[in-house]
Design an enzyme around this catalytic site. Structure first.
Site, PDB file in Angstrom:
ATOM      1  N   LYS A   1      -1.809 -15.152  -2.871  1.00  0.00           N
ATOM      2  CA  LYS A   1      -2.547 -14.334  -1.906  1.00  0.00           C
ATOM      3  C   LYS A   1      -2.765 -15.117  -0.625  1.00  0.00           C
ATOM      4  O   LYS A   1      -3.132 -16.296  -0.671  1.00  0.00           O
ATOM      5  CB  LYS A   1      -3.892 -13.940  -2.497  1.00  0.00           C
ATOM      6  CG  LYS A   1      -3.759 -13.010  -3.674  1.00  0.00           C
ATOM      7  CD  LYS A   1      -3.345 -11.647  -3.189  1.00  0.00           C
ATOM      8  CE  LYS A   1      -2.939 -10.762  -4.337  1.00  0.00           C
ATOM      9  NZ  LYS A   1      -2.508  -9.442  -3.882  1.00  0.00           N
TER      10      LYS A   1
ATOM     11  N   ASP B   1       1.337 -12.464  -0.323  1.00  0.00           N
ATOM     12  CA  ASP B   1       0.796 -11.098  -0.275  1.00  0.00           C
ATOM     13  C   ASP B   1      -0.468 -11.081   0.597  1.00  0.00           C
ATOM     14  O   ASP B   1      -1.457 -11.751   0.276  1.00  0.00           O
ATOM     15  CB  ASP B   1       0.458 -10.667  -1.717  1.00  0.00           C
ATOM     16  CG  ASP B   1       0.013  -9.211  -1.817  1.00  0.00           C
ATOM     17  OD1 ASP B   1      -0.119  -8.551  -0.776  1.00  0.00           O
ATOM     18  OD2 ASP B   1      -0.194  -8.741  -2.964  1.00  0.00           O
TER      19      ASP B   1
ATOM     20  N   GLU C   1       4.222  -9.487   1.403  1.00  0.00           N
ATOM     21  CA  GLU C   1       3.841  -8.174   0.873  1.00  0.00           C
ATOM     22  C   GLU C   1       2.688  -7.603   1.688  1.00  0.00           C
ATOM     23  O   GLU C   1       1.760  -8.322   2.061  1.00  0.00           O
ATOM     24  CB  GLU C   1       3.438  -8.383  -0.588  1.00  0.00           C
ATOM     25  CG  GLU C   1       2.979  -7.146  -1.315  1.00  0.00           C
ATOM     26  CD  GLU C   1       2.822  -7.449  -2.820  1.00  0.00           C
ATOM     27  OE1 GLU C   1       3.613  -8.249  -3.362  1.00  0.00           O
ATOM     28  OE2 GLU C   1       1.904  -6.897  -3.419  1.00  0.00           O
TER      29      GLU C   1
ATOM     30  N   GLU D   1       2.195  -0.599  -3.120  1.00  0.00           N
ATOM     31  CA  GLU D   1       1.067  -0.338  -4.020  1.00  0.00           C
ATOM     32  C   GLU D   1       0.075   0.649  -3.411  1.00  0.00           C
ATOM     33  O   GLU D   1      -0.679   1.286  -4.128  1.00  0.00           O
ATOM     34  CB  GLU D   1       0.382  -1.640  -4.461  1.00  0.00           C
ATOM     35  CG  GLU D   1      -0.327  -2.393  -3.358  1.00  0.00           C
ATOM     36  CD  GLU D   1      -0.830  -3.777  -3.821  1.00  0.00           C
ATOM     37  OE1 GLU D   1       0.007  -4.614  -4.192  1.00  0.00           O
ATOM     38  OE2 GLU D   1      -2.044  -4.000  -3.796  1.00  0.00           O
TER      39      GLU D   1
ATOM     40  N   ASP E   1       4.356   2.165  -7.812  1.00  0.00           N
ATOM     41  CA  ASP E   1       3.091   1.984  -8.535  1.00  0.00           C
ATOM     42  C   ASP E   1       2.896   3.198  -9.445  1.00  0.00           C
ATOM     43  O   ASP E   1       2.974   4.333  -8.984  1.00  0.00           O
ATOM     44  CB  ASP E   1       1.946   1.872  -7.515  1.00  0.00           C
ATOM     45  CG  ASP E   1       0.607   1.619  -8.180  1.00  0.00           C
ATOM     46  OD1 ASP E   1       0.043   0.544  -7.968  1.00  0.00           O
ATOM     47  OD2 ASP E   1       0.120   2.517  -8.903  1.00  0.00           O
TER      48      ASP E   1
ATOM     49  N   HIS F   1       4.801  -2.855  -8.478  1.00  0.00           N
ATOM     50  CA  HIS F   1       3.449  -3.401  -8.474  1.00  0.00           C
ATOM     51  C   HIS F   1       2.869  -3.198  -9.873  1.00  0.00           C
ATOM     52  O   HIS F   1       3.039  -2.140 -10.466  1.00  0.00           O
ATOM     53  CB  HIS F   1       2.590  -2.640  -7.463  1.00  0.00           C
ATOM     54  CG  HIS F   1       1.140  -3.022  -7.509  1.00  0.00           C
ATOM     55  ND1 HIS F   1       0.138  -2.116  -7.769  1.00  0.00           N
ATOM     56  CD2 HIS F   1       0.531  -4.208  -7.334  1.00  0.00           C
ATOM     57  CE1 HIS F   1      -1.032  -2.736  -7.737  1.00  0.00           C
ATOM     58  NE2 HIS F   1      -0.823  -4.004  -7.483  1.00  0.00           N
TER      59      HIS F   1
ATOM     60  N   GLY G   1      -0.294  -5.197 -12.820  1.00  0.00           N
ATOM     61  CA  GLY G   1      -1.567  -5.924 -12.870  1.00  0.00           C
ATOM     62  C   GLY G   1      -2.696  -4.936 -13.072  1.00  0.00           C
ATOM     63  O   GLY G   1      -2.591  -4.020 -13.879  1.00  0.00           O
TER      64      GLY G   1
HETATM   65  C1  LIG Z   1      -7.071  -5.806  -5.521  1.00  0.00           C
HETATM   66  C2  LIG Z   1      -5.847  -6.086  -6.314  1.00  0.00           C
HETATM   67  O1  LIG Z   1      -6.103  -7.138  -7.212  1.00  0.00           O
HETATM   68  C3  LIG Z   1      -4.653  -6.469  -5.422  1.00  0.00           C
HETATM   69  O2  LIG Z   1      -4.914  -7.702  -4.852  1.00  0.00           O
HETATM   70  C4  LIG Z   1      -3.368  -6.526  -6.239  1.00  0.00           C
HETATM   71  O3  LIG Z   1      -3.040  -5.271  -6.696  1.00  0.00           O
HETATM   72  C5  LIG Z   1      -2.237  -7.153  -5.465  1.00  0.00           C
HETATM   73  O4  LIG Z   1      -2.048  -6.634  -4.214  1.00  0.00           O
HETATM   74  C6  LIG Z   1      -0.940  -7.316  -6.200  1.00  0.00           C
HETATM   75  O5  LIG Z   1       0.079  -7.219  -5.566  1.00  0.00           O
HETATM   76  O6  LIG Z   1      -0.992  -7.552  -7.401  1.00  0.00           O
HETATM   77 MG   LIG Z   2      -0.036  -6.673  -3.607  1.00  0.00          MG
END
Ligand SMILES: C[C@H](O)[C@@H](O)[C@@H](O)[C@H](O)C(=O)O
Ligand SMILES: [Mg+2]
Length: 436
Positions: A218, A246, A272, A301, A324, A351, A353
């Site tokens: 990040k 990102d 990103e 996303e 997504d 995307h 997580g």
């Molecule tokens: C708020 C979230 O954790 C994002 O930071 C997350 O989806 C992120 O952009 C990613 O690419 O995984």
């Molecule tokens: Mg992201």
């Protein structure tokens, strides 16, 4: 049995991930990974489970939107829905009053995704198959699920069918490869913005030991911090592993270009979400400026529908398409994007997580490889190592690859005990937080 849907339940389920800054980025410093979680009951006793992903506050609004759409679903039979799935997608997205709330974007579209995800899950369970195998069956059936409205200038139904029919060759080998080896993944778990350097180092060391070779960091809040953190991680992973950065929409266009230029020394594969997710021409300008540095632009996303993706592709504004599973109108709309990306020869790197996103999107990326792209080069699916323990069939990673799921359905059924504990605000986890 027609599998009549007799009841729709939707619950507000939140996990207090912000306590440890998991998931933090330059725009979302304290996400509590959450979901509007939908369960469809049928007269046969079989149930379908679906969700859409949120960051905590406001999930109650998505829940209300799902409730507003419920009347379009309850009383219908699964047989009726899937025999005209395009029509059903339109019914949900084009209601003459509710479409004013979107159309096909924002809260109402997140709600649509949650419901449709549950319908796809139910369908797969009724057939006793894992989700991606349902869609692998028959190209004609696949295209009949897609609403081509607004994209026929780029992709017609006949073209889509052509792509799927062409990809039939070698399908069995690709399925076998996925069964044996799985789909390549990258990890975002090491370097959330709120993590200390010490934590980053430790997580990176662990990840390397577990065989990870692709890492996302990040960036975007403070340039000097970014330079330090990116150097640190590049040093740890070495020159041949892959690094992505990102920014989660933090910059204006010119700022994005100059900031990323400063980070070019760590050789990121992509930047990103450099700027507003709606700024197609801005992304195109950034792509053009960064191309000589060998850095691509990735986004998706928060790209709210197939029409946006169409224009991003038309404008050469993206070099990596990040579908997504909960932002777009479920599989129906994601299929359209996969096919358009294929036509434009832009790799799809989904995307994932959050909560449940890995569980869901693994099916889509398997479908993409087996039935559309037939190609793994430059492709990988995001993985984040949180909250999988709350699912009855969690995504399984082995040697930095997603293993093909085994249980029938779309993999997003949560354990009832987890839902109960995390339901907001009355679950035990939240009662404790609120009383602190
Ligand atoms: C708020 C979230 O954790 C994002 O930071 C997350 O989806 C992120 O952009 C990613 O690419 O995984
Ligand atoms: Mg992201």
């Amino acid at each position: 049995m027609l599998q009549k849907i007799t009841h729709l339940t939707v619950r507000d389920v939140r996990f207090p991930t912000s306590l440890e800054q998991h998931g933090s980025d330059a725009m979302h410093m304290d996400p509590d990974y959450s979901a509007a979680y939908v369960v469809l009951d049928t007269d046969s006793g079989l149930r379908g489970f679906g969700l859409t992903f949120t960051l905590g506050k406001g999930t109650e609004i998505v829940v209300r939107a799902v409730q507003a759409l419920a009347g379009l679903v309850v009383g219908k039979s699964l047989h009726h829905i899937v025999s005209n799935f395009r029509g059903f997608y339109r019914l949900l997205t084009s209601d003459g009053q509710m479409r004013w709330l979107g159309p096909e974007k924002g809260v109402i579209h997140l709600a649509t995704a949650a419901i449709l995800n549950a319908v796809w899950d139910l369908w797969a369970r009724v057939e006793g198959k894992i989700l991606c195998r349902i869609s692998i069956q028959d190209p004609k059936q696949i295209v009949s699920c897609i609403d081509f409205r607004y994209i026929t200038d780029v992709l017609t139904e006949e073209e889509a069918l052509g792509i799927l029919v062409n990809a039939k060759e070698g399908k069995q080998q690709r399925e076998d490869l996925m069964m044996n080896q799985g789909y390549p993944a990258y990890t975002t778990s090491c370097a959330w913005l709120g993590y200390s350097d010490q934590q980053l180092k430790q997580l990176c060391t662990d990840a390397l030991q577990h065989g990870w070779t692709r890492f996302k960091v990040k960036v975007g809040a403070d340039l000097e911090d970014d330079i330090r953190r990116c150097r640190l991680i590049r040093q740890m992973i070495g020159p041949s592993n892959t690094l992505m950065i990102d920014a989660n929409q933090r910059w204006d266009v010119a700022e994005a270009i100059s900031w990323v230029t400063r980070l070019a020394e760590v050789k990121p594969l992509w930047i990103e979400e450099p700027t507003s997710p709606d700024d197609i021409l801005g992304h195109a300008a950034i792509s053009k400026a960064l191309a000589p540095l060998g850095i691509g632009v990735a986004s998706g996303e928060q790209c709210h529908n197939r029409v946006m993706f169409k224009q991003f592709l038309q404008a050469s504004a993206l070099q990596f398409v990040q579908i997504d599973s909960c932002r777009l109108g479920s599989i129906n709309e994601n299929l359209a994007v996969l096919l358009m990306a294929h036509k434009f020869k832009v790799p799809v790197c989904p995307h994932a997580g959050g909560v449940g996103l890995c569980e869901l999107v693994q099916h889509l990326i398997l479908f993409d490889y087996i039935c559309v792209s037939a190609d793994l080069s430059g492709r990988m699916c995001e993985y984040v190592d949180h909250l999988h323990e709350h699912f009855t069939s969690p995504a399984v990673i082995q040697n930095a690859h997603y293993l093909t799921p085994k249980d029938p359905g779309y993999s997003c059924e949560m354990l009832e005990s987890s839902v109960k504990r995390h339901e907001y605000p009355e679950g035990d986890v939240w009662k404790l937080q609120i009383n602190k």
